[in-house]
Scaffold this motif. Sequence first.
Motif, PDB file in Angstrom:
ATOM      1  N   ALA A 176      16.508  13.428  -6.353  1.00  0.00           N
ATOM      2  CA  ALA A 176      16.349  13.173  -7.791  1.00  0.00           C
ATOM      3  C   ALA A 176      17.578  13.620  -8.564  1.00  0.00           C
ATOM      4  N   GLY A 177      18.250  14.659  -8.066  1.00  0.00           N
ATOM      5  CA  GLY A 177      19.472  15.102  -8.734  1.00  0.00           C
ATOM      6  C   GLY A 177      20.577  14.066  -8.680  1.00  0.00           C
ATOM      7  N   GLU A 178      20.569  13.212  -7.634  1.00  0.00           N
ATOM      8  CA  GLU A 178      21.572  12.151  -7.535  1.00  0.00           C
ATOM      9  C   GLU A 178      21.168  10.905  -8.310  1.00  0.00           C
ATOM     10  N   VAL A 179      19.886  10.588  -8.280  1.00  0.00           N
ATOM     11  CA  VAL A 179      19.424   9.335  -8.889  1.00  0.00           C
ATOM     12  C   VAL A 179      19.130   9.498 -10.371  1.00  0.00           C
ATOM     13  N   GLU A 215      14.678   4.841  -3.071  1.00  0.00           N
ATOM     14  CA  GLU A 215      14.783   6.240  -3.462  1.00  0.00           C
ATOM     15  C   GLU A 215      14.272   6.495  -4.875  1.00  0.00           C
ATOM     16  N   ALA A 216      14.295   5.474  -5.723  1.00  0.00           N
ATOM     17  CA  ALA A 216      14.081   5.691  -7.149  1.00  0.00           C
ATOM     18  C   ALA A 216      12.703   6.267  -7.448  1.00  0.00           C
ATOM     19  N   LEU A 217      11.635   5.557  -7.053  1.00  0.00           N
ATOM     20  CA  LEU A 217      10.284   5.993  -7.414  1.00  0.00           C
ATOM     21  C   LEU A 217       9.936   7.329  -6.763  1.00  0.00           C
ATOM     22  N   ALA A 218      10.385   7.551  -5.535  1.00  0.00           N
ATOM     23  CA  ALA A 218      10.112   8.835  -4.883  1.00  0.00           C
ATOM     24  C   ALA A 218      10.816   9.971  -5.614  1.00  0.00           C
ATOM     25  N   SER A 219      12.051   9.733  -6.072  1.00  0.00           N
ATOM     26  CA  SER A 219      12.793  10.767  -6.786  1.00  0.00           C
ATOM     27  C   SER A 219      12.181  11.042  -8.150  1.00  0.00           C
ATOM     28  N   ILE A 220      11.786   9.993  -8.856  1.00  0.00           N
ATOM     29  CA  ILE A 220      11.179  10.166 -10.180  1.00  0.00           C
ATOM     30  C   ILE A 220       9.840  10.885 -10.066  1.00  0.00           C
ATOM     31  N   HIS A 239       5.458  13.408 -14.244  1.00  0.00           N
ATOM     32  CA  HIS A 239       4.082  12.925 -14.102  1.00  0.00           C
ATOM     33  C   HIS A 239       4.111  11.407 -14.207  1.00  0.00           C
ATOM     34  N   ILE A 240       3.577  10.725 -13.200  1.00  0.00           N
ATOM     35  CA  ILE A 240       3.637   9.263 -13.169  1.00  0.00           C
ATOM     36  C   ILE A 240       2.231   8.691 -13.114  1.00  0.00           C
ATOM     37  N   GLU A 241       2.050   7.643 -13.918  1.00  0.00           N
ATOM     38  CA  GLU A 241       0.807   6.873 -13.867  1.00  0.00           C
ATOM     39  C   GLU A 241       1.171   5.412 -13.612  1.00  0.00           C
ATOM     40  N   LEU A 242       0.684   4.860 -12.510  1.00  0.00           N
ATOM     41  CA  LEU A 242       0.995   3.494 -12.113  1.00  0.00           C
ATOM     42  C   LEU A 242      -0.258   2.635 -12.174  1.00  0.00           C
ATOM     43  N   LYS A 243      -0.151   1.479 -12.822  1.00  0.00           N
ATOM     44  CA  LYS A 243      -1.233   0.486 -12.844  1.00  0.00           C
ATOM     45  C   LYS A 243      -0.637  -0.844 -12.418  1.00  0.00           C
ATOM     46  N   THR A 244      -1.262  -1.500 -11.440  1.00  0.00           N
ATOM     47  CA  THR A 244      -0.713  -2.748 -10.933  1.00  0.00           C
ATOM     48  C   THR A 244      -1.826  -3.653 -10.426  1.00  0.00           C
ATOM     49  N   LYS A 245      -1.554  -4.960 -10.496  1.00  0.00           N
ATOM     50  CA  LYS A 245      -2.522  -5.949 -10.009  1.00  0.00           C
ATOM     51  C   LYS A 245      -1.780  -7.226  -9.630  1.00  0.00           C
ATOM     52  N   GLN A 246      -2.158  -7.789  -8.502  1.00  0.00           N
ATOM     53  CA  GLN A 246      -1.581  -9.051  -8.065  1.00  0.00           C
ATOM     54  C   GLN A 246      -2.316 -10.229  -8.698  1.00  0.00           C
ATOM     55  N   ALA A 247      -1.721 -11.414  -8.602  1.00  0.00           N
ATOM     56  CA  ALA A 247      -2.262 -12.593  -9.280  1.00  0.00           C
ATOM     57  C   ALA A 247      -3.625 -12.985  -8.741  1.00  0.00           C
ATOM     58  N   GLY A 248      -3.848 -12.896  -7.446  1.00  0.00           N
ATOM     59  CA  GLY A 248      -5.106 -13.365  -6.892  1.00  0.00           C
ATOM     60  C   GLY A 248      -6.223 -12.338  -6.872  1.00  0.00           C
ATOM     61  N   ASP A 249      -5.943 -11.106  -7.267  1.00  0.00           N
ATOM     62  CA  ASP A 249      -6.956 -10.048  -7.213  1.00  0.00           C
ATOM     63  C   ASP A 249      -7.766 -10.009  -8.504  1.00  0.00           C
ATOM     64  N   ASP A 250      -9.005  -9.549  -8.378  1.00  0.00           N
ATOM     65  CA  ASP A 250      -9.873  -9.395  -9.551  1.00  0.00           C
ATOM     66  C   ASP A 250      -9.607  -8.079 -10.269  1.00  0.00           C
ATOM     67  N   SER A 280       2.535  -1.609 -14.654  1.00  0.00           N
ATOM     68  CA  SER A 280       2.837  -0.698 -15.749  1.00  0.00           C
ATOM     69  C   SER A 280       3.102   0.677 -15.155  1.00  0.00           C
ATOM     70  N   VAL A 281       4.311   1.209 -15.398  1.00  0.00           N
ATOM     71  CA  VAL A 281       4.693   2.530 -14.880  1.00  0.00           C
ATOM     72  C   VAL A 281       4.978   3.432 -16.074  1.00  0.00           C
ATOM     73  N   SER A 282       4.248   4.545 -16.163  1.00  0.00           N
ATOM     74  CA  SER A 282       4.439   5.525 -17.236  1.00  0.00           C
ATOM     75  C   SER A 282       4.994   6.811 -16.630  1.00  0.00           C
ATOM     76  N   VAL A 283       6.158   7.225 -17.102  1.00  0.00           N
ATOM     77  CA  VAL A 283       6.791   8.467 -16.648  1.00  0.00           C
ATOM     78  C   VAL A 283       6.722   9.463 -17.803  1.00  0.00           C
ATOM     79  N   LYS A 284       5.970  10.548 -17.589  1.00  0.00           N
ATOM     80  CA  LYS A 284       5.752  11.532 -18.646  1.00  0.00           C
ATOM     81  C   LYS A 284       6.341  12.874 -18.238  1.00  0.00           C
ATOM     82  N   ASN A 285       6.767  13.635 -19.246  1.00  0.00           N
ATOM     83  CA  ASN A 285       7.226  15.022 -19.052  1.00  0.00           C
ATOM     84  C   ASN A 285       8.300  15.118 -17.964  1.00  0.00           C
ATOM     85  N   LEU A 286       9.386  14.417 -18.188  1.00  0.00           N
ATOM     86  CA  LEU A 286      10.485  14.397 -17.218  1.00  0.00           C
ATOM     87  C   LEU A 286      11.055  15.808 -17.031  1.00  0.00           C
TER      88      LEU A 286
END
Length: 626
Positions: free
Chosen positions: A18-21, A99-104, A109-120, A145-151
């Motif tokens: 994370a120090g590099e990225v 490396e990006a998401l693992a470093s962040i 604090h991360i909150e991820l919300k995701t959905k593919q086109a064919g999923d309900d 939707s990716v929310s990065v809080k309290n960096l």
Amino acid sequence: MADIIQLLPDHVANQIAAGEVVQRPASVVKELLENAIDAGATTIKLIIKDAGKTLIQVIDDGKGMSVTDARLCFERHATSKIKSADDLFQLNTKGFRGEALASIAAIAHIELKTKQAGDDVGTAIVIEGGSVTSQEVVVTPQGTSVSVKNLFFNIPARRNFLKSNAVELRHIIDEFHRVALVHSDINFVLYNNGSETFNLPVSNYRQRIVNIFGTKTNEKLVPVDEDTEVLKISGFVGKPEFAKKTRGEQYFFVNNRFIKSAYLNHAIASAFDGLLKSGTHASYFLYLTVDPQTIDINIHPTKTEIKFDDEHTLYALLRSAVKHSLGQFNIAPVLDFERDASLDTPYNFERKQTNSPTIEVDRSFNPFVADDRPVKAPSPVSTSPSKSYSYKKESTSNWESLYVGLESKSNNESQEFSEVHFESDQTTASIFNDEKEVEQTHTTYQLHNKYIVSTIKSGMLLIDQHRAHQRILYEDFLKNMTIKEAISQQLLFPLELHFSVKEIEILKQLKEDLEHTGFVFSSVLNESVEITGVPVSVPESEVSIILEQLISDVENEVPDAHFSATDLLAKSMAKSLAIKTGQSLKKDEQEHLVNKLFACKEPNVTPTNKTTFITMSVDELDKKFI
């Protein structure tokens, strides 16, 4: 002897990565925007709170992720972009190392919300400091939707190194511009603290540039287009007359990726050789397309530096393409040996004889003789006969009656005006405070219109006029801004200046301090400011130069919360308004400059700690002749 080499735990390795990225919130913005683009999004929303320290949220309408991918994307070196080392030389995506998401996730604090086109339904994952705290099914629109809080919440030392909100926001906007400029086919929206800062609709490259940097940018752009087997160049360069003192509007994109290259920048500068004023830089927005196998983009963590196989060829092609565009659109001066006949002066009457003009004078006319007959007026200078104008001269026989009664009238008036008071001339104070009664004891000379030589008791004084004037103006401006009693000079016509949205934000922050120096702003809009008053010492023609220099200084010196914006403003204005090297000064101006310099609190150095004068004693001069 005991073994001393050991494997680092995952959470420590992630924090090191994370120090590099992730250097600052802008780094997070760059990574999240690039992920959204790789996901095939057509609309990307960026939401910022407190310059990214509290919240960075990126919402896209891309293809989304499955449940397994959503969990796996936060693991180190987990990527869908490459499968073997050979794929590194066939890259057409933004990110590829995983490396990006693992470093962040390791430092926020991360909150991820995701959905593919064919999923309900979609997937929601919450991660704190690299550890997954919850994973559940949620109802969410297609995309991610990716929310990065309290960096940097778990690395207080790194958080303390962050600058002020204004500085960090400028870095975020820079990264936003770099991504948005190269993807004009995507709708980008930026919200800062609840207000919409940018809304960039789908458009072409030129319109995207105009939407970001203001409507006045359109008239400044010159198109560049060159297609060769080695390199394809497209984009725009700015006209030389609109060159700025800042390097802010200089963008290189290679295969849709923003890069920094001093070598290629030199190619542009050489193409503009002889067209730019000293100290100014041309703007350019150039999109280069090369074979992915001829470049290596995996040499820097931020991927802003690229290694080219044949830099010399790219240099020559880029330089000639820009030079060709400047000549093609009549920007650069050219020698045209093909004369346009329609512009030639017609010489149809070259061999015809010219007629000299004649003047008719009535030699019998006498103004002192009464004559009732009509008199012919002199004709104008012409070769054609003119019409006669007749008039009747009034009789002058009773001219003595004009003076009847004047003698008695003059006697009466002489009694009324027995005392006459003359209005004295208004004395205007000299800007040099000269007093003739005071005998000047110092003699000054100007050397090469750069240095002022003055005599002192111990020898000789050599003053740099530009640096000395900087110190004088700096202390004057600082005093005016501190006591808030600056004198403003009202303009006859308001002055309207155009800036980009980012530059307007900087001016809004400095508006109060500028007003304390004497500037009067009647309105500050999204792309322009209207000025109705300027400081007394500032000419109207220098206002735009001063503000551009000020914006450049604020961007380059990057003042944080512990840095005085007032001090920076005083330094910048002093640097812009100080008399330049090569300007000739009169004797009284030289003496006034010397006297004002030694009336300063710190006459030895400029506001940037450069020497203003040197002394040379008689003994040192004597040693020169030994």
